[in-house]
Design an enzyme around this catalytic site. Structure first.
Site: not given
Ligand code: 3PG
Length: 217
Positions: A41, A45, A69, A129
């Protein structure tokens, strides 16, 4: 669920990656494939997200490439144009869900409450999610939250604070299809070209997922 989301559920682990340079896309993909985890994924960002998805979808057909995102309908379109096969969001936005539906893009919205789950179910979504998993209350909260909805067939992808130390606890829950997280391919790995480290974390995550899943059977 779509074939792509079913495949993600089979794999059990989704590397979430914020990629700073599109040049990192192919070595990243090769590290994931070498480590036995053919899914990623790429989060919207960073400026490089769409280009990285485009490169991966053309050059590494064995890799399932998704967009993360995804906060707007415009980003859904950008993701589809780049070749994303699925998309994920931190929250539930009906406009984004609708845009994904119109473009036949399997979509995994973020949820944190019963009301979020019901809104997603009403849209026909069955993989959600659970975010941010650890900060919300981890497996204890997810077990309680999912109990009234188990019979609907809904399943969850906890993300946010997942690590090798806690992923088995999540995957042991019947309602968890897969876990996601950034621990597998960190920004510093990509900056330093630590592709062996990425492949090693894939192997470890796959092994832990395999052991947990087999002990459930
Ligand atoms: C995401 O975008 O799903 C989260 O920011 C991932 O979270 P993590 O950095 O704690 O794994």
């Amino acid at each position: 669920m779509s074939d792509v989301l079913n495949r993600i559920a089979e794999l059990g682990v989704v590397p979430v990656v914020a990629i700073d340079a599109a040049d990192h896309a192919l070595p990243l993909a090769d590290a994931l494939l070498t480590g036995g985890l053919p899914v990623v994924e790429i989060t919207f960002r960073t400026q490089a997200a769409a280009e990285a998805i485009r490169i991966l979808s053309h050059e590494r057909p064995d890799l399932i490439v998704g967009a993360g995102t995804v906060l707007t309908p415009e980003t859904v379109k950008t993701a589809v144009d780049a070749g994303a096969q699925f998309a994920v969001a931190p929250g539930f936005n009906p406009r984004v869900v609708q845009a994904a539906r119109e473009l036949n893009l399997p979509f995994v919205p973020g949820i944190a409450t019963p009301s979020d789950i019901e809104a997603a179910l009403e849209c026909g979504l069955r993989l959600l999610k659970f975010f941010p998993a650890e900060a919300l209350g981890g497996t204890k909260l997810l077990s309680a939250l999912s109990a009234p909805y188990r019979h609907t067939g809904v399943r969850f992808m906890p993300t946010g604070g997942i690590s090798p130390a806690n992923l088995e606890g999540y995957l042991a829950l019947d309602t968890v299809a897969a876990v996601g997280g950034t621990w597998i391919a960190k920004k510093e790995d990509m900056a330093q070209g630590n592709w062996d480290g990425v492949a090693g974390r894939c192997r470890e995550a796959c092994a832990r997922a395999h052991v947990t899943r087999n002990s459930k059977r």
